[in-house]
Structure formats: C-alpha cells, structure tokens
Design a protein around this motif. Structure first.
Motif, PDB file in Angstrom:
ATOM      1  N   MET A  12       0.839  -1.196   0.000  1.00 24.10           N
ATOM      2  CA  MET A  12       0.000   0.000   0.000  1.00 24.10           C
ATOM      3  C   MET A  12       0.875   1.247   0.000  1.00 24.10           C
ATOM      4  N   GLU A  16       1.096   4.097  -2.812  1.00 27.04           N
ATOM      5  CA  GLU A  16       0.792   5.496  -2.472  1.00 27.04           C
ATOM      6  C   GLU A  16       1.942   6.413  -2.905  1.00 27.04           C
ATOM      7  N   ARG A  20       1.728   9.240  -5.956  1.00 33.01           N
ATOM      8  CA  ARG A  20       2.026  10.661  -5.733  1.00 33.01           C
ATOM      9  C   ARG A  20       3.111  11.178  -6.678  1.00 33.01           C
TER      10      ARG A  20
ATOM     11  N   PHE B 122      -2.141  13.767   4.615  1.00 38.87           N
ATOM     12  CA  PHE B 122      -2.418  12.369   4.965  1.00 38.87           C
ATOM     13  C   PHE B 122      -3.367  11.790   3.929  1.00 38.87           C
ATOM     14  N   GLY B 123      -3.232  10.505   3.712  1.00 41.37           N
ATOM     15  CA  GLY B 123      -4.140   9.812   2.794  1.00 41.37           C
ATOM     16  C   GLY B 123      -4.973   8.815   3.574  1.00 41.37           C
ATOM     17  N   LYS B 125      -7.676   5.556   2.862  1.00 40.60           N
ATOM     18  CA  LYS B 125      -8.479   4.694   1.996  1.00 40.60           C
ATOM     19  C   LYS B 125      -9.318   3.799   2.899  1.00 40.60           C
ATOM     20  N   PHE B 127     -11.367   0.484   2.834  1.00 39.12           N
ATOM     21  CA  PHE B 127     -11.567  -0.706   2.018  1.00 39.12           C
ATOM     22  C   PHE B 127     -12.733  -1.538   2.520  1.00 39.12           C
ATOM     23  N   ILE B 205     -12.743   0.134  -2.814  1.00 35.71           N
ATOM     24  CA  ILE B 205     -12.399   1.358  -2.079  1.00 35.71           C
ATOM     25  C   ILE B 205     -13.656   2.215  -1.915  1.00 35.71           C
ATOM     26  N   VAL B 210      -7.730  12.555   0.723  1.00 34.09           N
ATOM     27  CA  VAL B 210      -6.459  13.154   1.151  1.00 34.09           C
ATOM     28  C   VAL B 210      -6.791  14.399   1.973  1.00 34.09           C
ATOM     29  N   ILE B 235     -15.285  -2.790   7.896  1.00 31.76           N
ATOM     30  CA  ILE B 235     -14.505  -2.203   6.810  1.00 31.76           C
ATOM     31  C   ILE B 235     -13.117  -1.845   7.342  1.00 31.76           C
ATOM     32  N   LYS B 236     -12.179  -1.610   6.429  1.00 37.81           N
ATOM     33  CA  LYS B 236     -10.791  -1.384   6.845  1.00 37.81           C
ATOM     34  C   LYS B 236     -10.349   0.035   6.516  1.00 37.81           C
ATOM     35  N   VAL B 238      -7.356   2.598   6.201  1.00 36.55           N
ATOM     36  CA  VAL B 238      -5.894   2.639   6.093  1.00 36.55           C
ATOM     37  C   VAL B 238      -5.449   4.093   5.914  1.00 36.55           C
ATOM     38  N   THR B 240      -2.375   6.796   5.626  1.00 42.65           N
ATOM     39  CA  THR B 240      -0.948   6.887   5.303  1.00 42.65           C
ATOM     40  C   THR B 240      -0.478   8.337   5.441  1.00 42.65           C
TER      41      THR B 240
END
Lengths: 78, 254
Positions: A12, A16, A20, B122-123, B125, B127, B205, B210, B235-236, B238, B240
């Motif tokens: 992941m 990502e 980007r 920050f991102g 998602k 899932f 997804i 973001v 649900i998950k 995530v 980043t």
C-alpha cells in the motif's frame, strides 16, 4: 499470524508513493520530457493490494496464513 | 576516442519556501544526497527556491526504483523546508531556465507554499468488499419486496423486481459510504483541515481521501480514524502519511 497484513501495508505504501510522484505535484507544462518505462508495475501493485485486502478478510475469519495462501494460490513475494 | 559527454540537464525535485539566505539552503542541501548520491543544488528567486540535480536525460533510468528514490529525496528536504513536490521526471535544460521559471511563477508558488506551510498531507483509503457489505446490509435491514400477484408473476415482472432490489441495495451501499464520509468530514471540520474525498473509488475502495492538516494535529487525526475503525469493524481504514503536500499543489505555470 498477521504477516500478510504487514505485507499489504508495504504494498500500500509503495503504491501510495508511486501514485504521488507519478501523478501529483507541480507539472512543467510541455517540459515533462521523460516517460516512466515500467509503469505497469504500478498496476501490478494495485492487484496485489486488492488481493491483500481479501487476505485480511480471510485472516479475520480465523483462517491461518498458510490456509489463506493455499486458497489464494499466492506467495508473499512482491 | 569520443570526448563528447551527453549534456547534463536539470531534474527538479521541489520548489521550497526559503525565507533565510540562499547560503544556508546550500549548506543544508550539502548534507543530503539526490538520486544515485548525486548533489542537490538550489536556485533561488525572492522567497522561493528550486532544488535540482544534474543528470543526462538520455541516461536517466525512469523506473520504479528511481521514482521511489525521487520521493525519498523530497521527503528528506521536506523535513527542513515547506515545499511543493515536482512531478517525477520534470527536467529543464539549464539553471537559467529554472531561474526564469521561478521568476515568472513566483507569486503562484509563494501563495501555494504559504497555504501548505506547517502542514502535513495524509491519505485515507477505506476498504471493503462492496458485495459483502451489500449482503450484510440486506441481512440486517432487508429490502422490502413487493409481493407479486398471479397476473404480475411473469418472467419480465420477476426480472424487473430483481433489478429494482439490486438498485435499492446499490443505493444503500452509497448511503453507507455517505455515512462514512460524513463521519470523516465531521472530524476534519473540527480540525479545520482541507480535504479532497472521493466516494466509491472502486468496488473495494469505499472512500479515497487526502487531507491537509496542521503538523500538531497528527495524533488527533490518528485517534479519530482509530475511533472510526472501532465503530465500523466490517470495513478497513488505512491511513498513510505524513506526506509532503503532493495533492494540494494548485499552480498553473506560466
């Protein structure tokens, strides 16, 4: 037991990062002069990531990583 | 013997906010390395600077490993400066061309840099298998089935009824995604964050977002997403980051 979850995080993060640097940021109009030779690898990453999400689901269902790999017919290799 | 070396062009990594003297920037950059351990060089105009490296474009390997190395350099520079990342592969012929580009776009760059100053991207998602969620929604809150009369029980009517049910389930899935987005948005509003959120980005997804948050709000965001994960274990989530502000660059270069 959750080795595959860690692997999916790595996939992941890789995805990502690539999303980007390849698709975002400041664009030099008319001056973007190279193309990325192995762009297909990004899509391989997507497939692996989705596979990993399914794997996580199966792990949540109480299957062991070995069982999950047998069902999916996959390995940990990226 | 051929003494002709291929011309060295300039690969630009980032545009940064440089309120101090250029010499200091040079000093900071001398402690870092670019792709393949090449030198990082600055060019400044006003309060902004470009960081670049010298490469022969014909020899430049544009592959995944180099793209990741490029991101690594941006990350490293971002530890010291507010910056706008350049898209991978942005070359200019000479340093004079870079200086000209900085001069022509100074105000736009400065405006964008001030917008992202002291902030992280920050991102997120979210899932989930949409089929499984639909099954779950169907089991927990069954869709009303209109009973068919004898006359209505034709194959056509059965087909239409099934399609209608599928459509209603699809609507419920979208409503579910809306609920998740609303919950996330509520947290983000409290943090006065800037966000870009896409719903149902794919079958897996449910939410792709973001956010741009203040550096000191990092833990608050992690806690908020952690709380949502507990609330919706099916649900998950995530998360980043922190990332340099790749998704919050809005510069139209002249």
């Amino acid at each position: 037991m959750y080795d595959n979850v860690v692997d999916s995080s790595r996939d992941m993060t890789l995805l990502e990062v690539l999303d980007r640097v390849l698709n975002k940021g400041v664009i030099l109009v008319g001056d973007l002069v190279i193309s990325v030779a192995d762009i297909d690898l990004v899509y391989v990453g997507v497939k692996l990531m989705l596979s990993s999400v399914e794997t996580m689901e199966q792990l949540k269902d109480g299957k062991t990583p070995a069982e999950v790999k047998r069902i999916a017919g996959t390995s940990d290799e990226f | 013997m051929n003494f002709n070396k291929p011309p060295m062009e300039k690969l630009i990594y980032a545009i940064l906010l440089n309120k101090s003297e250029t010499d200091n920037l040079q000093q900071v950059l001398s402690g870092m390395a670019g792709i393949d351990k090449t030198a990082l060089n600055p060019i400044s105009f006003g309060q902004i600077s470009a960081v670049y490296g010298n490469f022969s474009k014909s020899d430049f390997a544009a592959n995944q490993a180099v793209a990741i190395a490029f991101a690594g350099v941006i990350d490293e520079v971002a530890k010291h400066y507010t910056l706008l990342p350049m898209r991978f592969g942005s070359f200019m012929k000479t340093s004079d061309d870079i200086a000209k580009m900085l001069e022509q776009n100074h105000d736009g760059f400065l405006q964008n840099l001030e917008k992202v100053e002291n902030k992280f991207e920050f991102g997120l998602k979210v899932f989930g298998d949409s089929t499984k969620i639909q099954e779950h929604l169907k089991a927990t809150t069954p869709v009303e089935e209109k009973p068919l009369s004898e006359n209505e029980g034709s194959k056509f009517k059965i087909y239409v009824n099934k399609k209608l049910q599928a459509h209603r389930l699809e609507e419920r899935l979208l409503t579910f995604a809306d609920t998740i987005v609303a919950e996330i948005t509520q947290y983000l509003k409290q943090m006065e964050a800037t966000s870009k959120i896409r719903k149902m980005a794919s079958e897996y997804i449910l939410v792709d977002g973001v956010f741009l948050i203040k550096k000191n709000q990092q833990q608050q965001l992690v806690d908020a997403i952690g709380a949502l994960q507990k609330q919706y274990p099916e649900i998950k989530f995530v998360l980043t980051g922190p990332w340099p502000p790749y998704n919050f660059v809005e510069v139209k270069l002249k």
